[in-house]
Design a protein around this motif. Sequence first.
Motif, PDB file in Angstrom:
ATOM      1  N   ASP A   1       2.380  -9.850  -5.627  1.00 35.80           N
ATOM      2  CA  ASP A   1       2.512  -8.433  -6.009  1.00 35.80           C
ATOM      3  C   ASP A   1       1.466  -7.550  -5.314  1.00 35.80           C
ATOM      4  N   HIS A   2       0.250  -8.062  -5.212  1.00 36.80           N
ATOM      5  CA  HIS A   2      -0.833  -7.268  -4.620  1.00 36.80           C
ATOM      6  C   HIS A   2      -0.495  -6.848  -3.190  1.00 36.80           C
ATOM      7  N   SER A   3       0.251  -7.686  -2.485  1.00 40.52           N
ATOM      8  CA  SER A   3       0.621  -7.358  -1.098  1.00 40.52           C
ATOM      9  C   SER A   3       1.463  -6.097  -1.052  1.00 40.52           C
ATOM     10  N   CYS A   4       2.218  -5.835  -2.129  1.00 42.86           N
ATOM     11  CA  CYS A   4       3.177  -4.724  -2.156  1.00 42.86           C
ATOM     12  C   CYS A   4       2.549  -3.408  -2.599  1.00 42.86           C
ATOM     13  N   TRP A   5       1.291  -3.452  -3.003  1.00 43.09           N
ATOM     14  CA  TRP A   5       0.642  -2.239  -3.507  1.00 43.09           C
ATOM     15  C   TRP A   5       0.369  -1.240  -2.397  1.00 43.09           C
ATOM     16  N   LEU A   6       0.733   0.002  -2.644  1.00 43.05           N
ATOM     17  CA  LEU A   6       0.294   1.100  -1.778  1.00 43.05           C
ATOM     18  C   LEU A   6      -1.025   1.597  -2.370  1.00 43.05           C
ATOM     19  N   ARG A   7      -2.128   1.017  -1.871  1.00 39.69           N
ATOM     20  CA  ARG A   7      -3.444   1.459  -2.340  1.00 39.69           C
ATOM     21  C   ARG A   7      -3.852   2.652  -1.502  1.00 39.69           C
ATOM     22  N   MET A   8      -4.298   3.727  -2.148  1.00 34.38           N
ATOM     23  CA  MET A   8      -4.561   4.918  -1.341  1.00 34.38           C
ATOM     24  C   MET A   8      -5.778   5.720  -1.786  1.00 34.38           C
ATOM     25  N   ILE A   9      -6.331   6.413  -0.775  1.00 37.11           N
ATOM     26  CA  ILE A   9      -7.238   7.524  -1.057  1.00 37.11           C
ATOM     27  C   ILE A   9      -6.405   8.757  -0.751  1.00 37.11           C
TER      28      ILE A   9
ATOM     29  N   GLY B   1       2.807   3.555 -10.466  1.00 39.13           N
ATOM     30  CA  GLY B   1       1.386   3.199 -10.332  1.00 39.13           C
ATOM     31  C   GLY B   1       1.244   1.713 -10.105  1.00 39.13           C
ATOM     32  N   ILE B   2       0.154   1.306  -9.452  1.00 42.05           N
ATOM     33  CA  ILE B   2       0.041  -0.107  -9.101  1.00 42.05           C
ATOM     34  C   ILE B   2      -0.544  -0.950 -10.236  1.00 42.05           C
TER      35      ILE B   2
ATOM     36  N   ALA C   1      -1.729  -8.475   3.678  1.00 39.21           N
ATOM     37  CA  ALA C   1      -1.112  -7.203   3.283  1.00 39.21           C
ATOM     38  C   ALA C   1      -1.902  -6.513   2.165  1.00 39.21           C
ATOM     39  N   SER C   2      -2.489  -7.287   1.274  1.00 36.57           N
ATOM     40  CA  SER C   2      -3.217  -6.661   0.157  1.00 36.57           C
ATOM     41  C   SER C   2      -4.525  -6.027   0.628  1.00 36.57           C
ATOM     42  N   ARG C   3      -4.951  -6.318   1.855  1.00 36.25           N
ATOM     43  CA  ARG C   3      -6.178  -5.712   2.368  1.00 36.25           C
ATOM     44  C   ARG C   3      -5.907  -4.412   3.111  1.00 36.25           C
ATOM     45  N   LEU C   4      -4.635  -4.080   3.351  1.00 40.52           N
ATOM     46  CA  LEU C   4      -4.317  -2.814   4.011  1.00 40.52           C
ATOM     47  C   LEU C   4      -4.382  -1.696   2.980  1.00 40.52           C
ATOM     48  N   SER C   5      -4.943  -0.548   3.377  1.00 44.95           N
ATOM     49  CA  SER C   5      -4.909   0.575   2.448  1.00 44.95           C
ATOM     50  C   SER C   5      -4.542   1.839   3.229  1.00 44.95           C
ATOM     51  N   PHE C   6      -4.353   2.941   2.499  1.00 44.19           N
ATOM     52  CA  PHE C   6      -3.848   4.175   3.110  1.00 44.19           C
ATOM     53  C   PHE C   6      -4.721   5.377   2.746  1.00 44.19           C
ATOM     54  N   ASN C   7      -4.665   6.374   3.602  1.00 49.60           N
ATOM     55  CA  ASN C   7      -5.420   7.615   3.400  1.00 49.60           C
ATOM     56  C   ASN C   7      -4.429   8.772   3.600  1.00 49.60           C
ATOM     57  N   PHE C   8      -4.169   9.544   2.532  1.00 50.81           N
ATOM     58  CA  PHE C   8      -3.161  10.594   2.625  1.00 50.81           C
ATOM     59  C   PHE C   8      -3.730  11.975   2.306  1.00 50.81           C
ATOM     60  N   ASP C   9      -2.939  12.970   2.675  1.00 53.38           N
ATOM     61  CA  ASP C   9      -3.358  14.375   2.626  1.00 53.38           C
ATOM     62  C   ASP C   9      -2.635  15.090   1.478  1.00 53.38           C
ATOM     63  N   ILE C  10      -3.291  16.074   0.895  1.00 48.47           N
ATOM     64  CA  ILE C  10      -2.652  16.873  -0.144  1.00 48.47           C
ATOM     65  C   ILE C  10      -2.857  18.355   0.124  1.00 48.47           C
ATOM     66  N   TYR C  11      -1.793  19.056   0.398  1.00 45.46           N
ATOM     67  CA  TYR C  11      -1.751  20.510   0.320  1.00 45.46           C
ATOM     68  C   TYR C  11      -0.284  20.893   0.347  1.00 45.46           C
ATOM     69  N   GLY C  12       0.003  22.103  -0.063  1.00 38.18           N
ATOM     70  CA  GLY C  12       1.403  22.528  -0.078  1.00 38.18           C
ATOM     71  C   GLY C  12       1.996  22.420  -1.470  1.00 38.18           C
ATOM     72  N   ASN C  13       3.319  22.341  -1.528  1.00 38.96           N
ATOM     73  CA  ASN C  13       4.062  22.359  -2.786  1.00 38.96           C
ATOM     74  C   ASN C  13       3.626  21.231  -3.725  1.00 38.96           C
TER      75      ASN C  13
ATOM     76  N   PRO D   1       4.662   1.067 -14.801  1.00 43.24           N
ATOM     77  CA  PRO D   1       3.497   0.930 -13.913  1.00 43.24           C
ATOM     78  C   PRO D   1       3.010  -0.510 -13.913  1.00 43.24           C
ATOM     79  N   GLY D   2       2.512  -0.934 -12.790  1.00 43.91           N
ATOM     80  CA  GLY D   2       1.989  -2.300 -12.685  1.00 43.91           C
ATOM     81  C   GLY D   2       3.073  -3.328 -12.421  1.00 43.91           C
ATOM     82  N   ILE D   3       4.328  -2.862 -12.366  1.00 41.71           N
ATOM     83  CA  ILE D   3       5.443  -3.785 -12.112  1.00 41.71           C
ATOM     84  C   ILE D   3       6.205  -3.298 -10.880  1.00 41.71           C
ATOM     85  N   TYR D   4       6.533  -4.228 -10.005  1.00 41.13           N
ATOM     86  CA  TYR D   4       7.291  -3.920  -8.801  1.00 41.13           C
ATOM     87  C   TYR D   4       8.479  -3.042  -9.120  1.00 41.13           C
TER      88      TYR D   4
END
Lengths: 127, 540
Positions: free
Chosen positions: B301-309, B53-54, B261-273, B45-48
Motif C-alpha cells: 500500500d505504501h508504494s501507492c501513496w501520493l506523499r506530497m508537500i 488521504g493516505i 515507490a514508497s520513497r518517491l514523493s511530490f511537490n505541488f503548487d497551490i493558487y487559483g480556484n 482514508p487510509g484505504i486504496y
Amino acid sequence: MKILLAKPGLDGHDVGVKVLAHGLKDAGFEVVYTGLRKSIETIVDMAVERQADAIGLSILSGTHLILAERMNGVMAERKLDIPWLVGGNIPVLDVPKLEASGAAKAFPTGSKIQEIIEYFETLNTKK
Amino acid sequence: MSASSTRKTTEDLRIKKVFLESGIEVDPVYTADDVEPLGIRNEMPGIYPFTRGIHPAMYREKPFTIRQYAGFASPEETNTRFLFLIQNGQSGLNVAFDLPTQCGLDSDDPAALGEVGRVGMAVDTLDDFEIAFRGIDLDKITVSLTINGTAIILIALYIALAEKRGIDIKSLRGTAQNDILKEFIGRGTWIFPVDKSVKLVVDTIEYCAKHVPKYSPVSVCGYHIRESGANPIQEMAYAFCIAKAYTDGALSKGIDIDDFASRLSFNFDIYGNFFEQIAKFRGGRRLWAKIIREEYGAKNDHSCWLRMIAGGGGGGLTKEQPENNIIRSAYYALISALSGTQTMALCSYDEAYTIPTEKSAEISLRTMQIMIHEMGICDTVDPLGGSYYVEALTDRFEHEIAREMKTVEAWGGIVNAVATGKIQESVSKQAYQREMGFQTGVVPKVGLNMFTREEDPRPVDFHPYNQEAADNQVLKLNRIKASRNQEAVQRHLAEIKADALADNNLLPSIIAAVKEYATVGEIVQVLKEVYGEFEEPIFI
C-alpha cells in the motif's frame, strides 16, 4: 525592428522573458531569444550576428549590477552602439545605477508588457 | 422525484457559463445524480486508492509538517543556523544551494562571478559538507537537499559524510529534490542531455533502494511546472509522467517496484480556484495509486501513496497591495489542508518583490498554526468528502489528468516532449495568455486589475552580496586542491569516466571521488566529456 532577448548569468527564471517575447512578437517585433545561461560575450556576439536593433537582458538572481557593468565594458570594447535594457528583479535604487552603467532603460518586475512595447516603439522611431 | 428533473441549467437560469482554469465547465449546482454513478461513496482514508488521504486518521494523529524554505550563503553560516534550529526543537533541515553549485561549477569558475553563495550555500568539496554539518547528528536530523542538476554528486557527498563518520547508511534518512525533468520545463538548472540526466536520477534511485533504503532520493515537482504556465491538470499530468519515467528507469535495473515507490514523493503548487485545486489533489491521489498498483503491480500500500508537500505558490501573489497576499496565503493553506497534504509551506506576502522579512516569515508560520490550533482543521479526515461538487470534480480531474498523460505519450513520452521543447513551448504560451488575461483584466485579480489604487514603489531588497565570503570560499577551495591526494583524485575521476562510458551506476565512483575531495565542478566536467551538454530548444 529586431530585438535580442537574453538570459545572462546562471539565473534560470525564464517565464517572464518568454512572456515578453510572445508579447513583442504579437506587437509586430522580430524577436530572437538566446536561451539560458549565456555569457555577456556570447550575447553581444549573437546581437551582432543576428543584426539586432536592441538587446534586452533578463536578470532575476540579483546579479544585475555586475552583469550590467560587464555588458557596458564589452559594448565599449567592441565600439558597439546597440541600445540595451535590463528587466527583472530590480530594486528601485538600482535603476539609476543601471542607467549609469550604460543601460538605456530598466524595467523592474511588474512592468506592463504594453509599457515595454511602447518603449521599443520609441527606440524604433529614433532610428 | 429525482433531483435531475428539477435541476436548472445555465440556459434556464440565464446566467453566464463558468470554466475553471483547466477548461472544465462548472455547473451552477451539483446533486446526488452527479456522484451516484461514480460509485465512490464508500471510499475511506487510509484505504486504496487513497482519494480521501493516505492515512486512516490523518491530522487527528499528526498534523501536516510545516517546512519553510531558507538559504544561507556559506557552509559556516549554514552550520550556525542549523545548530540554532536544532536547539529550538526543529528536526528537519532544508538546504538551499547557490547557482554555481546547482549548475555544476566550482566557486572559482569565471561563470560563477557574482553568484557564489548568493542564493544558497556554496559547495565545492566534501569539506563544505563537513563544515555545514559539524556537530549535527545525521542519525537524528533529516536533511533535505534542494538540488537537481548535480543531485547525484550532492547525495554522494551526504553518503560520504555519513560513512566517514561511521554511520551505517542502511539507517540514513533524508531527501533530495533530484527531479531533473522538471528543470527542463521550469527553473532551468539542467546540465546534461535529457536522457543522460534521467540516467543520473535512476542511478540514485537504484543505489538508494539497494544501500540507503530509508533515503528519499527524488521529490517530483509539479510546482515549478505550474509556475511556468501549466494549468492544474497539466501540473499533475506532467509530474506523473516524470515520476513514471524515473520509475520505468528503476524497473529496467531490475529493482522491485515495492523497493522504491514508497520513497518517491511530490511537490505541488497551490493558487487559483479553491475547489479546482482540492479536486486536483484528491483526483491525482486516486490516479497515482491506480497507476502504481494497476500498471506497475505494486503489492505494498505504501508504494501507492501520493506523499506530497503542497504549498501556496508565488504565482498567485501580487506585488500590488501585497498585504492581500496574507489573505491569499491563508486560503492556499486551507486548500492544502483540505487536500490532505503531508507537508505545507507558504510563500511570504512580500516575496513577490523582495526577500521575506522575519516578520513576514512569522506571519506565514502563524497562518498555518492558527489553522491547526484554532480552526478544527485536524479534527476530521477529508471533511469535503461526499460533497457533490467536490466528488464530481475529483472524478473529472482523475480522468482529465489521465487523458493529459496520454497526450504526452502521443508526443513520444515525457523525455522526448522535454528534449524537443514541446512542453516548454505550450506552457510558455499559456503563461503569456495568463499574463495578458491579468494585464487586460479578462482574468480578475484583486489589487492588480480591479480595486486598484495608486501605490508608492515598493522597496525591493536583496541580501547584500557578501564578496568576502565568496573570496574565502575560493581561497578554501584552492587550499583543499593544493593539499589533497592528487593521484587519488585523478584515479577516481578516471573511474567515473569509465563508469559513465560503460553505463554503470555512477554513485560508487562518485562517492569514492568526493571522499578524496574531488570537486563538484571536476566531476561535472568529466561527465560532460562523456555525455555532452543539453542544447536548449529555442521556439521563440
